[in-house]
Write an enzyme that holds these catalytic residues in place. Structure first.
Site, PDB file in Angstrom:
ATOM      1  CD  GLU A  16       3.022   2.638   8.081  1.00 26.84           C
ATOM      2  OE1 GLU A  16       3.790   2.906   9.036  1.00 26.84           O
ATOM      3  OE2 GLU A  16       2.429   1.563   7.976  1.00 26.84           O
ATOM      4  NE  ARG A  96       3.739   0.382  -1.107  1.00 31.18           N
ATOM      5  CZ  ARG A  96       3.652   0.406   0.216  1.00 31.18           C
ATOM      6  NH1 ARG A  96       4.734   0.622   0.942  1.00 31.18           N
ATOM      7  NH2 ARG A  96       2.493   0.180   0.824  1.00 31.18           N
ATOM      8  CG  ASN A  98       5.260  -1.361   4.081  1.00 26.82           C
ATOM      9  OD1 ASN A  98       4.713  -0.347   3.632  1.00 26.82           O
ATOM     10  ND2 ASN A  98       4.651  -2.152   4.946  1.00 26.82           N
ATOM     11  CD  GLU A 117      -1.797  -5.314   0.263  1.00 25.44           C
ATOM     12  OE1 GLU A 117      -2.423  -6.204   0.877  1.00 25.44           O
ATOM     13  OE2 GLU A 117      -2.005  -4.104   0.432  1.00 25.44           O
ATOM     14  CG  ASN A 144       3.323  -3.211   8.048  1.00 23.93           C
ATOM     15  OD1 ASN A 144       3.765  -2.066   8.025  1.00 23.93           O
ATOM     16  ND2 ASN A 144       2.223  -3.555   7.399  1.00 23.93           N
ATOM     17  CG  ASP A 192       0.143  -1.041   9.361  1.00 22.61           C
ATOM     18  OD1 ASP A 192       1.368  -1.060   9.123  1.00 22.61           O
ATOM     19  OD2 ASP A 192      -0.661  -0.441   8.620  1.00 22.61           O
TER      20      ASP A 192
END
Length: 281
Positions: A16, A96, A98, A117, A144, A192
């Site tokens: 990522e 967490r 992202n 999620e 995202n 994403d």
């Protein structure tokens, strides 16, 4: 359109956050679940890997050197001498960090999500260099891709399960007038990460779509880049001229991953990126 090359052959569980660091001439990228911060120098091919103590959602350059890190328990600062300190620590059980992005004013817009999620379990928050935090969007699910138009008047944002790329008006008071720019059709994957190029077009990585799409500011599909790794996670322009598009990929959850799942890919001369501001903190 294909034409990809393998920049770094890796097996990241959840690659990522590609980010070009102009001060060092290196690309930063992450393995969120592997708790690794990678760097790659495209001129020399030199690579480094650093293990971090928590799941890491983003790493962005700071104006005075070092990095700002979006971590599981909050946002921290890594100084040039490798000293770490928390800028804002807010651990939440089951949650967490992202994706994150630096706005034109140098603030960090940091996203979170729950590990399971669960709907509405994440947030998008704005942090300034003095540690001031303001929740911009509560009740998101998988925060995202976030990015701004070349003139800073628009902000683009993805909450992945919505299957949309949304656009907001952006000014000194924040963001407002949220509306959909693009909706990803069934079977094409989920949006994403994203990046915005110098022409104001929005490039979107499609998780389970094996592709990156370029949309015009009007929301029209302009270009599609396909890659063999189905879980494309994010994209960013890098290289000395910001002309090469780097694409991160993931292998988590795949029973028989493609050999390039988890690798860092690059499309040379894909377009022209925007210089990204450093975090002012």
């Amino acid at each position: 359109m294909t034409g990809y090359e393998v920049a770094v052959r890796a097996e990241a569980a959840l690659g990522e956050g590609p980010t070009w660091d102009p001060a060092t001439g290196r690309l930063l990228w992450l393995d969120i679940l592997g708790m690794r911060l990678h760097t790659y120098d495209p001129v020399t091919g030199h690579r480094t890997v650093r293990t971090v103590p928590q799941h890491i959602g983003a790493a962005k350059p700071r104006a005075g050197g070092g990095l700002v890190l979006n971590l599981r328990d909050g946002v921290g600062l890594l100084d040039p001498d490798d000293t770490f300190r928390w800028l804002h620590r807010e651990p939440v059980a089951g949650r967490r960090a992202n994706d994150a992005a630096v706005a034109p004013d140098g603030s960090l817009w940091a996203g979170t999500m729950r590990y399971d999620e669960a709907a509405g379990g994440g947030t998008l928050s704005r942090l300034t260099g003095d540690g001031t935090v303001r929740t911009v969007l509560p009740d998101v699910t998988v925060s995202n891709g976030t990015g701004w138009s070349p003139d800073g008047s628009l902000m683009y944002y993805i909450d992945t399960p919505t299957r949309r790329v949304d656009v907001f008006d952006h000014d000194t008071d924040g963001v407002h007038d949220r509306r959909p720019l693009v909706e990803i059709e069934e079977g094409a994957g989920f949006p994403d990460g994203l990046t915005v190029d110098a022409e104001g077009c929005v490039w979107v990585a499609l998780w389970d779509g094996g592709a990156v799409r370029r949309y015009t500011p009007a929301g029209e599909l302009d270009r599609v880049i396909t890659v063999p790794a189905p879980r494309t996670t994010a994209c960013a322009f890098g290289g000395p001229g910001l002309t090469d598009l780097y694409i991160t990929t993931a292998r988590t959850g795949l029973p028989s991953p493609h050999p390039l799942a988890g690798a860092l890919l690059v499309i040379p001369d894909a377009g022209k990126g925007l210089p990204q501001p450093p975090f002012q903190g």
